[in-house]
Design an enzyme around this catalytic site. Structure first.
Site, PDB file in Angstrom:
ATOM      1  N   PRO A 113       0.787  -1.230   0.000  1.00  0.00           N
ATOM      2  CA  PRO A 113       0.000   0.000   0.000  1.00  0.00           C
ATOM      3  C   PRO A 113       0.824   1.287   0.000  1.00  0.00           C
ATOM      4  O   PRO A 113       1.854   1.370   0.675  1.00  0.00           O
ATOM      5  CB  PRO A 113      -0.821  -0.102   1.294  1.00  0.00           C
ATOM      6  CG  PRO A 113      -0.105  -1.101   2.136  1.00  0.00           C
ATOM      7  CD  PRO A 113       0.541  -2.062   1.182  1.00  0.00           C
ATOM      8  N   ASN A 114       0.339   2.228  -0.757  1.00  0.00           N
ATOM      9  CA  ASN A 114       0.890   3.588  -0.877  1.00  0.00           C
ATOM     10  C   ASN A 114       2.181   3.648  -1.692  1.00  0.00           C
ATOM     11  O   ASN A 114       2.674   4.735  -1.975  1.00  0.00           O
ATOM     12  CB  ASN A 114       1.105   4.236   0.508  1.00  0.00           C
ATOM     13  CG  ASN A 114      -0.193   4.368   1.266  1.00  0.00           C
ATOM     14  OD1 ASN A 114      -1.143   4.943   0.741  1.00  0.00           O
ATOM     15  ND2 ASN A 114      -0.274   3.809   2.455  1.00  0.00           N
ATOM     16  N   ARG A 159       5.531  10.904  -2.422  1.00  0.00           N
ATOM     17  CA  ARG A 159       5.226  10.625  -1.017  1.00  0.00           C
ATOM     18  C   ARG A 159       6.491  10.650  -0.170  1.00  0.00           C
ATOM     19  O   ARG A 159       7.414   9.878  -0.436  1.00  0.00           O
ATOM     20  CB  ARG A 159       4.609   9.224  -1.006  1.00  0.00           C
ATOM     21  CG  ARG A 159       4.395   8.644   0.348  1.00  0.00           C
ATOM     22  CD  ARG A 159       4.027   7.167   0.261  1.00  0.00           C
ATOM     23  NE  ARG A 159       3.834   6.672   1.600  1.00  0.00           N
ATOM     24  CZ  ARG A 159       4.180   5.478   2.011  1.00  0.00           C
ATOM     25  NH1 ARG A 159       4.720   4.613   1.168  1.00  0.00           N
ATOM     26  NH2 ARG A 159       3.997   5.118   3.247  1.00  0.00           N
ATOM     27  N   TYR A 174      11.461   7.884   1.080  1.00  0.00           N
ATOM     28  CA  TYR A 174      11.243   6.914   0.001  1.00  0.00           C
ATOM     29  C   TYR A 174      11.873   7.287  -1.340  1.00  0.00           C
ATOM     30  O   TYR A 174      11.734   6.540  -2.302  1.00  0.00           O
ATOM     31  CB  TYR A 174       9.729   6.678  -0.170  1.00  0.00           C
ATOM     32  CG  TYR A 174       9.069   6.231   1.123  1.00  0.00           C
ATOM     33  CD1 TYR A 174       9.555   5.126   1.819  1.00  0.00           C
ATOM     34  CD2 TYR A 174       7.976   6.922   1.655  1.00  0.00           C
ATOM     35  CE1 TYR A 174       8.970   4.723   3.017  1.00  0.00           C
ATOM     36  CE2 TYR A 174       7.388   6.519   2.849  1.00  0.00           C
ATOM     37  CZ  TYR A 174       7.894   5.417   3.529  1.00  0.00           C
ATOM     38  OH  TYR A 174       7.315   5.013   4.707  1.00  0.00           O
ATOM     39  N   ASN A 176       8.001  -5.814  -0.818  1.00  0.00           N
ATOM     40  CA  ASN A 176       7.879  -4.676   0.080  1.00  0.00           C
ATOM     41  C   ASN A 176       6.391  -4.563   0.414  1.00  0.00           C
ATOM     42  O   ASN A 176       5.619  -3.964  -0.344  1.00  0.00           O
ATOM     43  CB  ASN A 176       8.401  -3.388  -0.560  1.00  0.00           C
ATOM     44  CG  ASN A 176       8.369  -2.214   0.424  1.00  0.00           C
ATOM     45  OD1 ASN A 176       7.782  -2.301   1.496  1.00  0.00           O
ATOM     46  ND2 ASN A 176       9.009  -1.113   0.048  1.00  0.00           N
ATOM     47  N   ALA A 212       3.137  -0.934   4.793  1.00  0.00           N
ATOM     48  CA  ALA A 212       2.530  -0.927   6.138  1.00  0.00           C
ATOM     49  C   ALA A 212       2.011  -2.303   6.555  1.00  0.00           C
ATOM     50  O   ALA A 212       1.983  -2.628   7.749  1.00  0.00           O
ATOM     51  CB  ALA A 212       1.404   0.097   6.185  1.00  0.00           C
ATOM     52  N   GLU A 236      12.428  -9.676   2.076  1.00  0.00           N
ATOM     53  CA  GLU A 236      11.649  -8.505   2.526  1.00  0.00           C
ATOM     54  C   GLU A 236      12.496  -7.262   2.267  1.00  0.00           C
ATOM     55  O   GLU A 236      13.652  -7.205   2.701  1.00  0.00           O
ATOM     56  CB  GLU A 236      11.352  -8.677   4.019  1.00  0.00           C
ATOM     57  CG  GLU A 236      10.613  -7.495   4.631  1.00  0.00           C
ATOM     58  CD  GLU A 236      10.399  -7.668   6.142  1.00  0.00           C
ATOM     59  OE1 GLU A 236      10.380  -8.807   6.651  1.00  0.00           O
ATOM     60  OE2 GLU A 236      10.271  -6.625   6.812  1.00  0.00           O
ATOM     61  N   HIS A 293      12.627  -2.928   2.308  1.00  0.00           N
ATOM     62  CA  HIS A 293      12.060  -1.619   2.641  1.00  0.00           C
ATOM     63  C   HIS A 293      12.996  -0.546   2.112  1.00  0.00           C
ATOM     64  O   HIS A 293      14.224  -0.657   2.256  1.00  0.00           O
ATOM     65  CB  HIS A 293      11.901  -1.445   4.155  1.00  0.00           C
ATOM     66  CG  HIS A 293      10.992  -2.471   4.744  1.00  0.00           C
ATOM     67  ND1 HIS A 293       9.624  -2.413   4.602  1.00  0.00           N
ATOM     68  CD2 HIS A 293      11.259  -3.616   5.424  1.00  0.00           C
ATOM     69  CE1 HIS A 293       9.089  -3.472   5.190  1.00  0.00           C
ATOM     70  NE2 HIS A 293      10.052  -4.221   5.687  1.00  0.00           N
ATOM     71  N   ARG A 337      13.156   4.750  12.530  1.00  0.00           N
ATOM     72  CA  ARG A 337      11.881   5.467  12.498  1.00  0.00           C
ATOM     73  C   ARG A 337      11.006   5.079  13.698  1.00  0.00           C
ATOM     74  O   ARG A 337      11.531   4.635  14.707  1.00  0.00           O
ATOM     75  CB  ARG A 337      11.196   5.176  11.151  1.00  0.00           C
ATOM     76  CG  ARG A 337      12.066   5.597   9.954  1.00  0.00           C
ATOM     77  CD  ARG A 337      11.403   5.322   8.638  1.00  0.00           C
ATOM     78  NE  ARG A 337      10.172   6.076   8.498  1.00  0.00           N
ATOM     79  CZ  ARG A 337       9.256   5.810   7.566  1.00  0.00           C
ATOM     80  NH1 ARG A 337       9.464   4.827   6.685  1.00  0.00           N
ATOM     81  NH2 ARG A 337       8.142   6.525   7.499  1.00  0.00           N
TER      82      ARG A 337
END
Ligand code: DQA
Length: 143
Positions: free
Chosen positions: A9-10, A17, A22, A71, A74, A95, A97, A104
């Site tokens: 998502p996103n 964004r 990112y 990825n 969220a 995985e 990111h 963070r």
């Protein structure tokens, strides 16, 4: 070998964004960068969805002989359903990111996926996807 790159998502908003986390590449540009890097060394398939169920459906369609770069964004931090789908497919996955999730908020430091992954790459921006592709290309690692 078939490498699947799944973004959650996103991540369709990449480039627009939170670029400090990112980066400035759009999702299309990121996919193009991966395509250029992999070249003819593997078949590539890209999938992005903002919907947990659609990602689960997509994961259910994978073969054990596929290699997955994921990825889950969220959903990494929330989704038992995606974890269960990954366990069911047995497809090896890395995985990824873009951001350094450990630098963070603390909720980003919980992953439902890391312990069942082949490995985790975070904090290297778009390069992380290339590193993950290199792992699969170099080892030809499938299940
Ligand atoms: C992300 C990190 C997640 O915590 C976040 O929800 C994302 C993107 C990353 O690529 O850094 O959407 O997976």
């Amino acid at each position: 070998m078939r490498i699947l790159v799944v973004n959650g998502p996103n991540l369709n908003l990449l480039g627009k964004r939170e670029s400090s986390h990112y980066g400035t590449l759009s999702l299309l540009q990121l996919e193009e960068k991966i395509r250029e890097h992999v070249g003819k060394k593997a078949e590539l398939l890209f999938f992005q969805s903002n919907h947990e169920g659609e990602i689960v459906d997509f994961l259910q369609s994978l073969k054990e002989t596929d290699a997955l770069i994921l990825n889950a964004a969220a959903f990494t931090h929330t989704s038992v359903a995606i974890r269960d789908a990954l366990l069911a497919t047995k497809t090896p996955f890395i995985e990824v990111h873009l951001s350094n999730v450990y630098a963070r908020e603390s909720f980003r430091q919980k992953s439902y996926l890391s312990d069942i992954s082949r490995g985790v790459i975070y904090g290297f921006g778009a390069e992380g996807y290339l590193l993950a592709a290199d792992y699969f290309l170099r080892t030809q690692a499938t299940h």
